[in-house]
Design an enzyme around this catalytic site. Structure first.
Site, PDB file in Angstrom:
ATOM      1  N   HIS A  97      -2.528   3.284  -8.465  1.00 34.37           N
ATOM      2  CA  HIS A  97      -1.579   2.185  -8.194  1.00 34.37           C
ATOM      3  C   HIS A  97      -2.003   0.972  -9.018  1.00 34.37           C
ATOM      4  CE1 HIS A  97       0.781  -0.894  -6.259  1.00 34.37           C
ATOM      5  NE2 HIS A  97       1.504   0.061  -5.718  1.00 34.37           N
ATOM      6  N   GLU A 167       6.253   2.933 -11.516  1.00 33.34           N
ATOM      7  CA  GLU A 167       6.337   1.632 -10.850  1.00 33.34           C
ATOM      8  C   GLU A 167       6.072   0.531 -11.872  1.00 33.34           C
ATOM      9  OE1 GLU A 167       5.583   1.917  -6.301  1.00 33.34           O
ATOM     10  OE2 GLU A 167       3.700   1.519  -7.292  1.00 33.34           O
TER      11      GLU A 167
HETATM   12  P1  13P Z   1       7.581  -3.110  -3.244  1.00 36.77           P
HETATM   13  O1  13P Z   1       8.555  -2.082  -2.725  1.00 36.77           O
HETATM   14  O2  13P Z   1       7.138  -4.070  -2.179  1.00 36.77           O
HETATM   15  O3  13P Z   1       8.056  -3.743  -4.499  1.00 36.77           O
HETATM   16  O4  13P Z   1       6.223  -2.301  -3.642  1.00 36.77           O
HETATM   17  C1  13P Z   1       6.305  -1.199  -4.464  1.00 36.77           C
HETATM   18  C2  13P Z   1       4.974  -0.536  -4.507  1.00 36.77           C
HETATM   19  O5  13P Z   1       4.039  -1.065  -5.098  1.00 36.77           O
HETATM   20  C3  13P Z   1       4.816   0.738  -3.781  1.00 36.77           C
HETATM   21  O6  13P Z   1       3.615   1.369  -4.125  1.00 36.77           O
END
Ligand code: 13P
Length: 249
Positions: A97, A167
């Site tokens: 992450h 992401e």
């Molecule tokens: P948000 O949905 O709060 O933008 O976070 C995304 C995330 O980092 C999930 O791992």
């Protein structure tokens, strides 16, 4: 535990949120998702894994850890290993992450060693990739993601133990969801890049999108080609919002 790479996946990353009282909401969520055939996974903080595992036994809800150390045990203050996550009853772990990459080692060896340790302990890995705004504005995002993917495919990987989550860092927690076009193009790129690897020649893992997903935008995001699920942060903290996202497929 059930995970089907051909079903839609809804993963909720609670980050550093949650207390024992929240088990009451998890009981409510379990009732709401009882008929669902999707893969539904919550990633609470380590302190809540055991209680969430206990409540979710015999339900459609799966539980995972938010990161793991690559070593099995030892003098690593504050860290949790893949075997400890498995020992607490969880079946999944998030690796790479962007918030963890920013705090600890960003090196590819670190990521691949964590992935291998997770697979050796029979954990399914959600591997996160994503560029920051500088990389995107320089037009380097496709190269950047290709490199992160190359550093995330282990000899232990297969489509049953690996999920990839795109992401983009600029979309996390900002309310600035990537556009449908951005998501479509990057997921196509990830799909092509993985298909070219020996490991995934026979079939790609599930690809999730994460970054400001909410009940209003989830349906549209899930209808994009090569998006087979979502990794949700903020909106997964409220069980009714998370349930709305699950029902929007
Ligand atoms: P948000 O949905 O709060 O933008 O976070 C995304 C995330 O980092 C999930 O791992």
């Amino acid at each position: 535990m059930k995970y089907n790479p051909d079903s839609t996946t809804f993963a909720g990353n609670w980050k550093m949120n949650g207390r024992q009282d929240d088990t009451l909401d998890i009981e409510k969520l379990i009732k709401l998702i009882s008929e669902d055939d999707a893969n539904i996974i919550l990633f609470p903080p380590y302190t809540l894994i055991s209680s969430f595992v206990n409540i979710s036994k015999n339900s459609n809800l799966n539980i995972g850890g938010q990161d793991c150390h690559h070593e099995d045990s030892g003098a690593f203050t504050g860290s949790i290993s893949a075997s400890m996550i498995r020992d607490s009853g969880a079946n999944f772990v998030i690796i790479g992450h962007s918030e963890v990459r920013a705090m600890h080692g960003k090196g590819p060896d670190n990521i691949i060693n964590k992935i291998q340790s997770a697979h050796e302990n029979n954990l399914i890995t959600i591997i996160c990739v994503g560029e920051d705004i500088k990389v995107r504005s320089e037009g380097e995002h496709y190269n950047f993601i290709s490199k992160q993917l190359k550093d995330s495919v282990s000899t232990t990987s297969n489509r049953n133990n690996t999920i990839i989550a795109y992401e983009p860092i600029w979309a996390i927690g900002t309310g600035n969801t990537a556009t449908i076009e951005d998501i479509y193009e990057m997921h196509a790129h990830i799909n092509n890049t993985l298909q070219d690897t020996d490991i995934f020649k026979k079939g790609n893992p599930s690809l999730l999108y994460g970054g400001s997903v909410n009940p209003e935008n989830a349906g549209e995001i899930l209808s994009i080609d090569n998006v087979s699920g979502v990794l949700v942060g903020g909106s997964s903290l409220d069980y009714s919002k998370f349930n709305e996202i699950i029902k929007s497929k």
